[in-house]
Design a protein around this motif. Sequence first.
Motif, short mmCIF file in Angstrom:
data_model
loop_
_atom_site.label_atom_id
_atom_site.label_comp_id
_atom_site.label_asym_id
_atom_site.label_seq_id
_atom_site.Cartn_x
_atom_site.Cartn_y
_atom_site.Cartn_z
N LEU A 12 0.83 -1.20 0.00
CA LEU A 12 0.00 0.00 0.00
C LEU A 12 0.87 1.26 0.00
CD1 LEU A 12 -2.85 1.23 0.14
CD2 LEU A 12 -2.66 1.10 2.63
N THR A 13 1.90 1.27 0.82
CA THR A 13 2.79 2.42 0.90
C THR A 13 3.49 2.66 -0.43
OG1 THR A 13 3.13 2.05 3.25
CG2 THR A 13 4.75 3.41 2.14
N GLN A 14 3.93 1.60 -1.08
CA GLN A 14 4.59 1.76 -2.38
C GLN A 14 3.60 2.27 -3.42
OE1 GLN A 14 7.96 1.61 -2.43
NE2 GLN A 14 7.52 1.20 -0.28
N GLY A 15 2.33 1.87 -3.30
CA GLY A 15 1.30 2.38 -4.20
C GLY A 15 1.07 3.86 -4.01
N VAL A 16 1.01 4.29 -2.75
CA VAL A 16 0.83 5.71 -2.45
C VAL A 16 2.01 6.50 -3.00
CG1 VAL A 16 0.79 7.42 -0.58
CG2 VAL A 16 -0.66 5.38 -0.44
N ARG A 17 3.21 5.98 -2.82
CA ARG A 17 4.42 6.68 -3.26
C ARG A 17 4.67 6.53 -4.76
NH1 ARG A 17 7.27 4.89 2.09
NH2 ARG A 17 7.07 6.84 3.22
N ARG A 18 3.92 5.63 -5.38
CA ARG A 18 4.12 5.31 -6.80
C ARG A 18 5.57 4.90 -7.05
NH1 ARG A 18 0.37 10.22 -8.25
NH2 ARG A 18 -1.59 9.13 -8.24
N ASN A 19 6.07 4.13 -6.14
CA ASN A 19 7.45 3.67 -6.19
C ASN A 19 7.48 2.21 -6.68
OD1 ASN A 19 10.27 3.77 -5.80
ND2 ASN A 19 10.04 2.74 -3.83
N HIS A 21 5.27 0.42 -7.80
CA HIS A 21 4.17 -0.27 -7.13
C HIS A 21 3.65 -1.48 -7.89
CE1 HIS A 21 2.40 2.76 -9.71
NE2 HIS A 21 1.28 2.06 -9.71
N LEU A 22 3.61 -1.43 -9.20
CA LEU A 22 3.13 -2.61 -9.95
C LEU A 22 4.16 -3.74 -9.92
CD1 LEU A 22 1.28 -0.89 -12.92
CD2 LEU A 22 0.30 -1.97 -10.89
N ALA A 23 5.44 -3.40 -9.95
CA ALA A 23 6.48 -4.43 -9.83
C ALA A 23 6.44 -5.06 -8.44
CB ALA A 23 7.85 -3.83 -10.11
N VAL A 24 6.20 -4.25 -7.42
CA VAL A 24 6.08 -4.75 -6.05
C VAL A 24 4.89 -5.70 -5.95
CG1 VAL A 24 5.49 -4.05 -3.68
CG2 VAL A 24 7.25 -2.80 -4.95
N ALA A 25 3.74 -5.28 -6.49
CA ALA A 25 2.55 -6.14 -6.46
C ALA A 25 2.80 -7.44 -7.22
CB ALA A 25 1.34 -5.40 -7.04
N ALA A 26 3.45 -7.35 -8.38
CA ALA A 26 3.73 -8.55 -9.18
C ALA A 26 4.64 -9.52 -8.44
CB ALA A 26 4.36 -8.16 -10.52
N GLY A 86 7.69 12.91 -4.01
CA GLY A 86 7.33 12.81 -5.42
C GLY A 86 7.25 11.38 -5.91
N ASN A 87 7.50 11.19 -7.19
CA ASN A 87 7.51 9.85 -7.76
C ASN A 87 8.85 9.19 -7.58
OD1 ASN A 87 4.88 10.04 -8.59
ND2 ASN A 87 5.39 10.84 -10.60
N ALA A 88 9.85 9.96 -7.18
CA ALA A 88 11.18 9.39 -7.00
C ALA A 88 11.22 8.64 -5.69
CB ALA A 88 12.23 10.49 -7.01
N GLY A 89 11.72 7.48 -5.72
CA GLY A 89 11.87 6.68 -4.52
C GLY A 89 13.16 5.90 -4.66
N LYS A 90 13.17 4.78 -4.03
CA LYS A 90 14.31 3.89 -4.14
C LYS A 90 14.31 3.28 -5.53
CE LYS A 90 15.45 4.38 0.19
NZ LYS A 90 16.67 4.96 0.63
N GLY A 91 15.48 2.83 -5.97
CA GLY A 91 15.59 2.18 -7.27
C GLY A 91 14.80 0.88 -7.30
N LEU A 92 14.56 0.38 -8.50
CA LEU A 92 13.77 -0.84 -8.67
C LEU A 92 14.41 -2.01 -7.94
CD1 LEU A 92 11.41 -2.37 -9.93
CD2 LEU A 92 12.82 -2.69 -11.98
N LYS A 93 15.72 -2.20 -8.10
CA LYS A 93 16.39 -3.34 -7.46
C LYS A 93 16.26 -3.26 -5.94
CE LYS A 93 20.79 -5.73 -7.10
NZ LYS A 93 22.21 -5.74 -7.48
N HIS A 94 16.51 -2.10 -5.37
CA HIS A 94 16.39 -1.92 -3.92
C HIS A 94 14.96 -2.19 -3.45
CE1 HIS A 94 15.81 0.35 -0.16
NE2 HIS A 94 17.03 -0.05 0.11
#
Length: 189
Positions: A12-19, A21-26, A86-94
């Motif tokens: 949920l937090t990654q969805g809110v941050r748009r970080n 989020h779809l890769a996390v859900a997958a 913003g939309n910037a968060g941690k990198g995809l790998k992290h």
Amino acid sequence: MVAIGAQNAFVLTQGVRRNHHLAVAALCILCDGLLIGLGVTGVGTLVATNPTLGLFAAWGGAAFLAWYGFTALRAAVRGGSMDAQGNAGKGLKHTLMLTLAVTLLNPHVYLDTIVLMGSISGQFPTPARYVFGLGAFAASTAWFLCLSLGGQILAPLFRREITWRILDGAVCLTMWTIAASLVGPMFAS
């Protein structure tokens, strides 16, 4: 009522941050699918009968959840907003590595997927057992997509710093409550 645990709060937090989020859900969907598959094929019974594995999982999971709760508390104290992050968060790998940690170091994930789903599916004859597993996987898929996309719907609320503080505080309390529930019974006996 559905309890929001460590993994759900993270998605949920990654969805809110748009970080990512779809890769996390997958990734959560994939892990749940594999673990539900293990439960349906009978591994849940083996895990449930091994006290050493259960003890290791409880302490390891509690340590991870306590740390994750502390980082959420730190974020709540610091505050934040959608504009600041913003939309910037941690990198995809992290982000994916953290997703794996929240998923695989959380004993409740194993209890829900392998042990619980395995126990319930064991009540059915073999063909129906796999149909049950597919139904559980479909529900898991829908759930993680709803958390991820629902986070985006909630994103406008998170433009205010107080909302982030409340969410991070709630995540902290959730993590610490789950961690205490994992090791608390060991001190009660």
